[in-house]
Design a protein around this motif. Structure first.
Motif, PDB file in Angstrom:
ATOM      1  N   THR A 177      43.214 -25.197 -36.646  1.00 56.99           N
ATOM      2  CA  THR A 177      43.735 -26.537 -36.916  1.00 56.99           C
ATOM      3  C   THR A 177      43.231 -27.493 -35.837  1.00 56.99           C
ATOM      4  OG1 THR A 177      45.723 -26.262 -35.574  1.00 56.99           O
ATOM      5  CG2 THR A 177      45.848 -25.527 -37.888  1.00 56.99           C
ATOM      6  N   ASP A 178      43.330 -28.788 -36.120  1.00 56.04           N
ATOM      7  CA  ASP A 178      42.927 -29.782 -35.124  1.00 56.04           C
ATOM      8  C   ASP A 178      43.727 -29.617 -33.836  1.00 56.04           C
ATOM      9  OD1 ASP A 178      41.082 -30.890 -36.873  1.00 56.04           O
ATOM     10  OD2 ASP A 178      42.439 -32.472 -37.560  1.00 56.04           O
ATOM     11  N   ALA A 179      45.022 -29.359 -33.966  1.00 48.99           N
ATOM     12  CA  ALA A 179      45.871 -29.196 -32.776  1.00 48.99           C
ATOM     13  C   ALA A 179      45.427 -27.983 -31.960  1.00 48.99           C
ATOM     14  CB  ALA A 179      47.333 -29.061 -33.176  1.00 48.99           C
ATOM     15  N   GLU A 180      45.099 -26.880 -32.635  1.00 48.45           N
ATOM     16  CA  GLU A 180      44.656 -25.683 -31.911  1.00 48.45           C
ATOM     17  C   GLU A 180      43.332 -25.944 -31.202  1.00 48.45           C
ATOM     18  OE1 GLU A 180      46.758 -22.349 -34.791  1.00 48.45           O
ATOM     19  OE2 GLU A 180      44.731 -23.047 -35.264  1.00 48.45           O
ATOM     20  N   ILE A 181      42.425 -26.630 -31.872  1.00 46.67           N
ATOM     21  CA  ILE A 181      41.126 -26.944 -31.266  1.00 46.67           C
ATOM     22  C   ILE A 181      41.306 -27.846 -30.052  1.00 46.67           C
ATOM     23  CG2 ILE A 181      38.926 -28.134 -31.644  1.00 46.67           C
ATOM     24  CD1 ILE A 181      39.225 -27.128 -34.624  1.00 46.67           C
ATOM     25  N   ASN A 182      42.171 -28.843 -30.176  1.00 47.51           N
ATOM     26  CA  ASN A 182      42.406 -29.765 -29.060  1.00 47.51           C
ATOM     27  C   ASN A 182      43.080 -29.087 -27.875  1.00 47.51           C
ATOM     28  OD1 ASN A 182      41.228 -31.981 -30.302  1.00 47.51           O
ATOM     29  ND2 ASN A 182      43.125 -32.571 -31.320  1.00 47.51           N
ATOM     30  N   ASN A 183      43.714 -27.940 -28.102  1.00 51.41           N
ATOM     31  CA  ASN A 183      44.380 -27.218 -27.018  1.00 51.41           C
ATOM     32  C   ASN A 183      43.576 -26.031 -26.501  1.00 51.41           C
ATOM     33  OD1 ASN A 183      46.819 -28.703 -26.604  1.00 51.41           O
ATOM     34  ND2 ASN A 183      47.486 -27.988 -28.620  1.00 51.41           N
ATOM     35  N   LEU A 184      42.369 -25.825 -27.041  1.00 48.28           N
ATOM     36  CA  LEU A 184      41.541 -24.726 -26.552  1.00 48.28           C
ATOM     37  C   LEU A 184      41.154 -24.954 -25.097  1.00 48.28           C
ATOM     38  CD1 LEU A 184      38.952 -24.199 -29.449  1.00 48.28           C
ATOM     39  CD2 LEU A 184      40.707 -22.567 -28.717  1.00 48.28           C
ATOM     40  N   ASP A 185      41.046 -23.873 -24.374  1.00 44.57           N
ATOM     41  CA  ASP A 185      40.510 -23.949 -23.020  1.00 44.57           C
ATOM     42  C   ASP A 185      39.033 -24.323 -23.112  1.00 44.57           C
ATOM     43  OD1 ASP A 185      41.112 -22.984 -20.058  1.00 44.57           O
ATOM     44  OD2 ASP A 185      39.072 -22.346 -20.594  1.00 44.57           O
ATOM     45  N   PRO A 186      38.520 -25.112 -22.190  1.00 43.66           N
ATOM     46  CA  PRO A 186      37.103 -25.488 -22.232  1.00 43.66           C
ATOM     47  C   PRO A 186      36.150 -24.285 -22.304  1.00 43.66           C
ATOM     48  CG  PRO A 186      38.242 -26.869 -20.661  1.00 43.66           C
ATOM     49  CD  PRO A 186      39.220 -25.810 -21.112  1.00 43.66           C
ATOM     50  N   ALA A 187      36.501 -23.180 -21.673  1.00 42.89           N
ATOM     51  CA  ALA A 187      35.644 -21.994 -21.735  1.00 42.89           C
ATOM     52  C   ALA A 187      35.546 -21.473 -23.168  1.00 42.89           C
ATOM     53  CB  ALA A 187      36.187 -20.903 -20.811  1.00 42.89           C
ATOM     54  N   ASP A 188      36.645 -21.492 -23.901  1.00 49.51           N
ATOM     55  CA  ASP A 188      36.622 -21.034 -25.284  1.00 49.51           C
ATOM     56  C   ASP A 188      35.883 -22.024 -26.176  1.00 49.51           C
ATOM     57  OD1 ASP A 188      37.958 -18.634 -24.786  1.00 49.51           O
ATOM     58  OD2 ASP A 188      39.916 -19.608 -24.930  1.00 49.51           O
ATOM     59  N   LEU A 189      36.079 -23.308 -25.956  1.00 48.40           N
ATOM     60  CA  LEU A 189      35.353 -24.315 -26.724  1.00 48.40           C
ATOM     61  C   LEU A 189      33.849 -24.168 -26.493  1.00 48.40           C
ATOM     62  CD1 LEU A 189      35.627 -26.732 -28.650  1.00 48.40           C
ATOM     63  CD2 LEU A 189      35.653 -28.197 -26.633  1.00 48.40           C
ATOM     64  N   THR A 190      33.464 -23.848 -25.272  1.00 48.71           N
ATOM     65  CA  THR A 190      32.051 -23.635 -24.950  1.00 48.71           C
ATOM     66  C   THR A 190      31.502 -22.434 -25.718  1.00 48.71           C
ATOM     67  OG1 THR A 190      32.304 -24.635 -22.773  1.00 48.71           O
ATOM     68  CG2 THR A 190      30.407 -23.174 -23.081  1.00 48.71           C
ATOM     69  N   GLN A 191      32.293 -21.370 -25.819  1.00 46.64           N
ATOM     70  CA  GLN A 191      31.848 -20.201 -26.589  1.00 46.64           C
ATOM     71  C   GLN A 191      31.574 -20.580 -28.043  1.00 46.64           C
ATOM     72  OE1 GLN A 191      33.529 -16.143 -25.829  1.00 46.64           O
ATOM     73  NE2 GLN A 191      35.225 -17.383 -25.026  1.00 46.64           N
TER      74      GLN A 191
ATOM     75  N   VAL B  38      31.743 -32.413 -27.778  1.00 46.36           N
ATOM     76  CA  VAL B  38      33.108 -31.941 -28.036  1.00 46.36           C
ATOM     77  C   VAL B  38      33.638 -32.454 -29.367  1.00 46.36           C
ATOM     78  CG1 VAL B  38      35.493 -32.022 -27.214  1.00 46.36           C
ATOM     79  CG2 VAL B  38      33.634 -31.597 -25.601  1.00 46.36           C
ATOM     80  N   ALA B  39      33.482 -33.735 -29.642  1.00 47.23           N
ATOM     81  CA  ALA B  39      34.024 -34.306 -30.879  1.00 47.23           C
ATOM     82  C   ALA B  39      33.352 -33.701 -32.113  1.00 47.23           C
ATOM     83  CB  ALA B  39      33.865 -35.819 -30.871  1.00 47.23           C
ATOM     84  N   ALA B  40      32.041 -33.530 -32.069  1.00 44.73           N
ATOM     85  CA  ALA B  40      31.318 -32.954 -33.201  1.00 44.73           C
ATOM     86  C   ALA B  40      31.710 -31.496 -33.410  1.00 44.73           C
ATOM     87  CB  ALA B  40      29.813 -33.085 -32.982  1.00 44.73           C
ATOM     88  N   THR B  41      31.811 -30.754 -32.329  1.00 43.29           N
ATOM     89  CA  THR B  41      32.213 -29.349 -32.417  1.00 43.29           C
ATOM     90  C   THR B  41      33.615 -29.233 -32.989  1.00 43.29           C
ATOM     91  OG1 THR B  41      30.786 -28.790 -30.544  1.00 43.29           O
ATOM     92  CG2 THR B  41      32.534 -27.228 -31.074  1.00 43.29           C
ATOM     93  N   ALA B  42      34.519 -30.074 -32.510  1.00 45.54           N
ATOM     94  CA  ALA B  42      35.911 -30.041 -32.982  1.00 45.54           C
ATOM     95  C   ALA B  42      36.003 -30.389 -34.464  1.00 45.54           C
ATOM     96  CB  ALA B  42      36.764 -30.999 -32.160  1.00 45.54           C
ATOM     97  N   LYS B  43      35.139 -31.273 -34.936  1.00 43.38           N
ATOM     98  CA  LYS B  43      35.166 -31.653 -36.348  1.00 43.38           C
ATOM     99  C   LYS B  43      34.632 -30.533 -37.241  1.00 43.38           C
ATOM    100  CE  LYS B  43      34.073 -35.475 -39.411  1.00 43.38           C
ATOM    101  NZ  LYS B  43      33.517 -36.834 -39.497  1.00 43.38           N
ATOM    102  N   LEU B  44      33.671 -29.765 -36.747  1.00 40.55           N
ATOM    103  CA  LEU B  44      33.067 -28.694 -37.535  1.00 40.55           C
ATOM    104  C   LEU B  44      33.906 -27.420 -37.558  1.00 40.55           C
ATOM    105  CD1 LEU B  44      30.679 -27.648 -39.208  1.00 40.55           C
ATOM    106  CD2 LEU B  44      29.573 -27.009 -37.042  1.00 40.55           C
ATOM    107  N   LEU B  45      34.555 -27.085 -36.456  1.00 39.71           N
ATOM    108  CA  LEU B  45      35.235 -25.795 -36.353  1.00 39.71           C
ATOM    109  C   LEU B  45      36.225 -25.480 -37.484  1.00 39.71           C
ATOM    110  CD1 LEU B  45      35.750 -25.301 -32.518  1.00 39.71           C
ATOM    111  CD2 LEU B  45      34.245 -24.025 -34.057  1.00 39.71           C
ATOM    112  N   PRO B  46      37.079 -26.402 -37.922  1.00 45.63           N
ATOM    113  CA  PRO B  46      38.000 -26.036 -39.008  1.00 45.63           C
ATOM    114  C   PRO B  46      37.279 -25.661 -40.304  1.00 45.63           C
ATOM    115  CG  PRO B  46      38.687 -28.096 -37.991  1.00 45.63           C
ATOM    116  CD  PRO B  46      37.338 -27.747 -37.436  1.00 45.63           C
ATOM    117  N   ARG B  47      36.069 -26.114 -40.463  1.00 46.45           N
ATOM    118  CA  ARG B  47      35.295 -25.856 -41.676  1.00 46.45           C
ATOM    119  C   ARG B  47      34.652 -24.472 -41.683  1.00 46.45           C
ATOM    120  NH1 ARG B  47      31.936 -31.613 -41.863  1.00 46.45           N
ATOM    121  NH2 ARG B  47      33.770 -32.963 -41.630  1.00 46.45           N
TER     122      ARG B  47
END
Length: 101
Positions: free
Chosen positions: A66-80, A50-59
């Protein structure tokens, strides 16, 4: 779903979110370049850490998340997102082996 010609994938969010007056329903993810992986462990990304994915996504997202949007994503969307990143990072030979087996 990943488009290998353009090196883009579009993630249709199961749980869209608001950004100002706009609702974000889809996000494009681009194949990361080596410089965008700086400070990250590729094995962590392949394991969908999760932490690595969250760090890469804005790039690599359009619109950039944004970091806030990523931290508020539903786990299903983060998995996608993690699955698309994982697909980008696998060598072609590994993908071909998977499709044959």
């Amino acid at each position: 779903m990943t488009d290998t010609k353009t090196e883009l994938a579009t993630v249709k969010l199961d749980f869209p979110f608001a950004r100002g007056d706009q609702t974000i329903e889809k996000v494009q993810v681009r194949r990361p370049r080596s410089g965008e992986l700086r400070g990250l462990n590729i094995a962590d990304l392949v394991q969908m850490n999760v932490a690595a994915t969250a760090k890469l996504l804005p790039r690599i997202t359009m619109p950039p998340l944004t970091d806030a949007e990523i931290n508020n994503l539903d786990p299903a969307d983060l998995t996608q997102f993690g699955m698309e990143i994982q697909d980008f990072l696998l060598p072609k030979a590994a993908k071909e082996q998977d499709s044959q087996g």
